[in-house]
Design an enzyme around this catalytic site. Structure first.
Site, PDB file in Angstrom:
ATOM      1  N   ARG A 114     -27.832 -16.616 -59.373  1.00 18.28           N
ATOM      2  CA  ARG A 114     -28.313 -16.400 -58.011  1.00 18.28           C
ATOM      3  C   ARG A 114     -27.209 -16.434 -56.969  1.00 18.28           C
ATOM      4  O   ARG A 114     -27.107 -15.547 -56.116  1.00 18.28           O
ATOM      5  CB  ARG A 114     -29.339 -17.469 -57.608  1.00 18.28           C
ATOM      6  CG  ARG A 114     -30.731 -17.206 -58.081  1.00 18.28           C
ATOM      7  CD  ARG A 114     -31.400 -18.510 -58.427  1.00 18.28           C
ATOM      8  NE  ARG A 114     -30.811 -19.015 -59.634  1.00 18.28           N
ATOM      9  CZ  ARG A 114     -31.242 -18.700 -60.851  1.00 18.28           C
ATOM     10  NH1 ARG A 114     -32.286 -17.952 -60.997  1.00 18.28           N
ATOM     11  NH2 ARG A 114     -30.639 -19.156 -61.937  1.00 18.28           N
ATOM     12  N   THR A 115     -26.381 -17.475 -57.004  1.00 17.13           N
ATOM     13  CA  THR A 115     -25.402 -17.644 -55.937  1.00 17.13           C
ATOM     14  C   THR A 115     -24.407 -16.486 -55.963  1.00 17.13           C
ATOM     15  O   THR A 115     -24.116 -15.872 -54.931  1.00 17.13           O
ATOM     16  CB  THR A 115     -24.683 -19.005 -56.069  1.00 17.13           C
ATOM     17  OG1 THR A 115     -25.694 -20.018 -56.155  1.00 17.13           O
ATOM     18  CG2 THR A 115     -23.789 -19.281 -54.890  1.00 17.13           C
ATOM     19  N   LYS A 175      -3.387 -20.799 -67.394  1.00 11.82           N
ATOM     20  CA  LYS A 175      -1.942 -21.038 -67.575  1.00 11.82           C
ATOM     21  C   LYS A 175      -1.497 -22.307 -66.860  1.00 11.82           C
ATOM     22  O   LYS A 175      -0.326 -22.632 -66.842  1.00 11.82           O
ATOM     23  CB  LYS A 175      -1.150 -19.851 -67.027  1.00 11.82           C
ATOM     24  CG  LYS A 175      -1.498 -18.523 -67.651  1.00 11.82           C
ATOM     25  CD  LYS A 175      -0.719 -17.403 -66.967  1.00 11.82           C
ATOM     26  CE  LYS A 175      -1.205 -16.042 -67.432  1.00 11.82           C
ATOM     27  NZ  LYS A 175      -0.761 -14.978 -66.537  1.00 11.82           N
ATOM     28  N   ARG A 214     -16.912 -21.219 -56.447  1.00 12.15           N
ATOM     29  CA  ARG A 214     -17.630 -22.250 -57.211  1.00 12.15           C
ATOM     30  C   ARG A 214     -16.660 -22.769 -58.265  1.00 12.15           C
ATOM     31  O   ARG A 214     -16.013 -21.985 -58.952  1.00 12.15           O
ATOM     32  CB  ARG A 214     -18.873 -21.655 -57.874  1.00 12.15           C
ATOM     33  CG  ARG A 214     -19.502 -22.592 -58.878  1.00 12.15           C
ATOM     34  CD  ARG A 214     -20.841 -22.095 -59.358  1.00 12.15           C
ATOM     35  NE  ARG A 214     -21.857 -22.242 -58.323  1.00 12.15           N
ATOM     36  CZ  ARG A 214     -23.164 -22.104 -58.539  1.00 12.15           C
ATOM     37  NH1 ARG A 214     -23.599 -21.806 -59.735  1.00 12.15           N
ATOM     38  NH2 ARG A 214     -24.027 -22.248 -57.560  1.00 12.15           N
ATOM     39  N   HIS A 269     -23.495 -28.265 -52.384  1.00  9.79           N
ATOM     40  CA  HIS A 269     -23.849 -26.837 -52.469  1.00  9.79           C
ATOM     41  C   HIS A 269     -24.478 -26.467 -51.115  1.00  9.79           C
ATOM     42  O   HIS A 269     -25.680 -26.223 -51.024  1.00  9.79           O
ATOM     43  CB  HIS A 269     -24.836 -26.653 -53.624  1.00  9.79           C
ATOM     44  CG  HIS A 269     -25.053 -25.248 -54.065  1.00  9.79           C
ATOM     45  ND1 HIS A 269     -24.481 -24.148 -53.439  1.00  9.79           N
ATOM     46  CD2 HIS A 269     -25.795 -24.742 -55.099  1.00  9.79           C
ATOM     47  CE1 HIS A 269     -24.869 -23.050 -54.067  1.00  9.79           C
ATOM     48  NE2 HIS A 269     -25.665 -23.384 -55.072  1.00  9.79           N
TER      49      HIS A 269
HETATM   50  C1  NCD Z   1     -28.061 -24.634 -58.550  1.00  5.70           C
HETATM   51  C2  NCD Z   1     -26.597 -24.913 -58.815  1.00  5.70           C
HETATM   52  O1  NCD Z   1     -25.873 -24.090 -59.373  1.00  5.70           O
HETATM   53  O2  NCD Z   1     -26.191 -25.990 -58.452  1.00  5.70           O
HETATM   54  N1  NCD Z   1     -28.428 -23.298 -58.699  1.00  5.70           N
HETATM   55  C3  NCD Z   1     -28.192 -22.409 -57.695  1.00  5.70           C
HETATM   56  O3  NCD Z   1     -27.120 -22.317 -57.139  1.00  5.70           O
HETATM   57  N2  NCD Z   1     -29.235 -21.647 -57.337  1.00  5.70           N
HETATM   58  C4  NCD Z   1     -28.942 -25.531 -59.303  1.00  5.70           C
HETATM   59  C5  NCD Z   1     -28.750 -25.681 -60.786  1.00  5.70           C
HETATM   60  O4  NCD Z   1     -27.871 -25.104 -61.415  1.00  5.70           O
HETATM   61  O5  NCD Z   1     -29.540 -26.453 -61.341  1.00  5.70           O
END
Ligand code: NCD
Length: 305
Positions: free
Chosen positions: A56-57, A85, A106, A134
């Site tokens: 999703r993100t 590396k 991320r 997040h």
């Molecule tokens: C979340 C995450 O990656 O922290 N998902 C997201 O970004 N929609 C929640 C999860 O992974 O459980």
């Protein structure tokens, strides 16, 4: 204009900046539904660095960039980049900042977002730093709550079932705690309740907090916010295995309740599929707001909204 160059933690978000982001998000939602794409960032490059799994993100940031006509560039696996590396986060970010106008990252290491933002001379967005924060998910969550409940204050919110390790829960509680009259009940196994430092922080911000070892609380509840047990963050997988099937929201738990049910997804065991048909189960709608919210953030941090 948002009062920060980079978004690292939901602690940076005030009610005023949330109001501003909501206004731009409403506009972007309209763009999505009518024109589909606009020229706002047609001269910009958005770097998307995803060193931990994401659906999703990553896809909603990519969609947001494309709907604003920015050119996205990607790095997706730590193993296919120079991290393999031994390159540091700082060096990697300095290089990518030379290629792009804004960086979204991320990374599995808690605190990596701050390190990256400090090393970057272009705006930076934290798309999840390990089990820490997040913040863009928290904005999507409050946008969903606001659209459905019409307010962000005086809410009783139930969080489960891994408040200790869920970065989504950390960021959302920190954001909601800034609004008056909010009460949080953390449910799940005792071992996965928020730690004392987190509870103290939320209480100091003004939220009333309590904990209960159970799978559901629905009486006088406005929101139920669930997230899967964060399997990849357990130092000992036994605790995960013991609890994954035990804590699960069923249709019988919430039938007749008007509590809004949210989940940042992916859903694993925490919500029975039979719950999806209930009108208050809004997690798929919640996910769709990822695009306009992230369009608003990209445009705003690049000074175009
Ligand atoms: C979340 C995450 O990656 O922290 N998902 C997201 O970004 N929609 C929640 C999860 O992974 O459980």
């Amino acid at each position: 204009m948002l009062p920060f160059k980079s978004l690292i933690s939901s602690k940076q978000l005030t009610a005023e900046s949330i109001g501003e982001i909501f206004e731009i998000t409403d506009y972007m939602q309209d763009v999505v539904e009518t024109k589909g794409r606009i020229d706002t960032l047609s001269d910009k490059v958005v770097a998307l660095l995803f060193f931990e799994p994401s659906s999703r993100t990553m896809l909603s940031f990519q969609t947001a960039a494309q709907r604003l006509k920015a050119g996205p560039i990607f790095a997706q696996n730590a193993s296919s980049t120079s991290f393999e590396k031994g390159e540091s986060i700082e060096d990697m970010i300095k290089v990518v900042a030379g290629y792009s106008d804004i960086i979204v990252m991320r990374h599995a290491q808690p605190g990596s977002a701050q390190i990256a933002a400090d090393a970057s001379n272009v705006p930076f967005i934290n798309a999840g730093d390990g089990g820490n924060e997040h913040p863009t998910q928290a904005i999507i969550d409050v946008y969903t709550i606001h659209r459905n409940k019409g307010r962000l204050d005086n809410l009783h919110v139930v969080f489960g079932y891994d408040s200790l390790q869920s970065r989504s829960i950390h960021s959302l509680t920190r954001l909601l705690a800034q609004y008056p009259g909010n009460k949080f009940t953390f449910i799940g196994p005792e071992a996965l309740f928020p730690n004392q430092a987190m509870l103290d922080e939320l209480t100091t911000l003004g939220a009333e907090c309590d904990v209960q070892d159970c799978a559901a609380v629905t009486k006088d509840v406005d929101i139920i916010y669930l997230n899967r047990l964060q399997e990849e963050r357990f130092p000992d997988l036994q605790l995960f295995e013991q609890n994954r099937k035990k804590y699960r929201l069923t249709r019988a738990d919430v039938e007749g309740s008007d509590a809004l049910i949210l989940d940042p997804l992916p859903r694993i065991d925490e919500i029975a599929v039979e719950v999806d048909a209930l009108p208050n189960a809004v997690y798929f709608k919640q996910t769709s707001y990822g695009v306009p919210v992230r369009m608003a953030l990209l445009a705003s941090l690049l000074g175009r909204a």
